[in-house]
Design a protein around this motif. Structure first.
Motif, PDB file in Angstrom:
ATOM      1  N   LYS A 167       0.071   3.983   2.800  1.00  0.00           N
ATOM      2  CA  LYS A 167       0.141   3.290   4.055  1.00  0.00           C
ATOM      3  C   LYS A 167       1.549   3.424   4.566  1.00  0.00           C
ATOM      4  O   LYS A 167       2.047   3.719   5.601  1.00  0.00           O
ATOM      5  N   GLN A 168       2.431   2.927   3.384  1.00  0.00           N
ATOM      6  CA  GLN A 168       3.731   2.574   3.687  1.00  0.00           C
ATOM      7  C   GLN A 168       4.552   4.000   3.746  1.00  0.00           C
ATOM      8  O   GLN A 168       5.423   4.301   4.578  1.00  0.00           O
ATOM      9  N   GLU A 219       3.274   6.887   4.625  1.00  0.00           N
ATOM     10  CA  GLU A 219       2.727   7.624   5.714  1.00  0.00           C
ATOM     11  C   GLU A 219       3.507   7.244   7.145  1.00  0.00           C
ATOM     12  O   GLU A 219       4.123   7.860   7.972  1.00  0.00           O
ATOM     13  N   TYR A 220       3.715   5.700   6.969  1.00  0.00           N
ATOM     14  CA  TYR A 220       4.619   5.301   8.088  1.00  0.00           C
ATOM     15  C   TYR A 220       6.105   5.669   7.822  1.00  0.00           C
ATOM     16  O   TYR A 220       6.786   6.313   8.999  1.00  0.00           O
ATOM     17  N   SER A 273       0.724  -1.175   0.130  1.00  0.00           N
ATOM     18  CA  SER A 273      -0.124   0.085  -0.121  1.00  0.00           C
ATOM     19  C   SER A 273       0.881   1.047   0.026  1.00  0.00           C
ATOM     20  O   SER A 273       1.525   1.437   0.937  1.00  0.00           O
TER      21      SER A 273
END
Length: 97
Positions: A78-79, A81-82, A75
């Motif tokens: 998602k990645q 953002e992390y 994703s």
């Protein structure tokens, strides 16, 4: 200063450590080495695409640089953002073609 590079290939040292195919970004690796050696006031992180043999997201530190190796299917939102939360960069430099 905290600098995050986005590179579309795995750099040679990390490719060797993870038994992955190395990309043709030798000049990026030379820049990494020069930056780490000559600019101790810069914290460098590199996010790179690990290729089809990379099945999971990997985070590692090597020679003072933090690496985020992105798997083949992941994703993006998602990645990223992390990675941004985890490293908290001042600057994001996206290498591209």
């Amino acid at each position: 200063m905290r600098v995050l590079w986005s590179v579309n290939v795995v750099l040679p040292d990390i490719a060797d450590l993870m038994n992955l195919k190395c990309g043709h970004a030798i000049w990026v690796d030379a820049m990494r080495k020069a930056l780490v050696k000559n600019h101790t006031d810069i914290d460098l992180a590199i996010a790179c695409y690990g290729g089809i043999r990379t099945r999971k997201f990997e985070k590692m530190q090597y020679e003072g640089v933090k690496y985020y190796i992105l798997p083949h299917s992941f994703s993006y939102k998602k990645q990223w953002e992390y990675i941004i939360r985890d490293f908290s960069p001042d600057v994001i430099h996206i290498y591209g073609t």
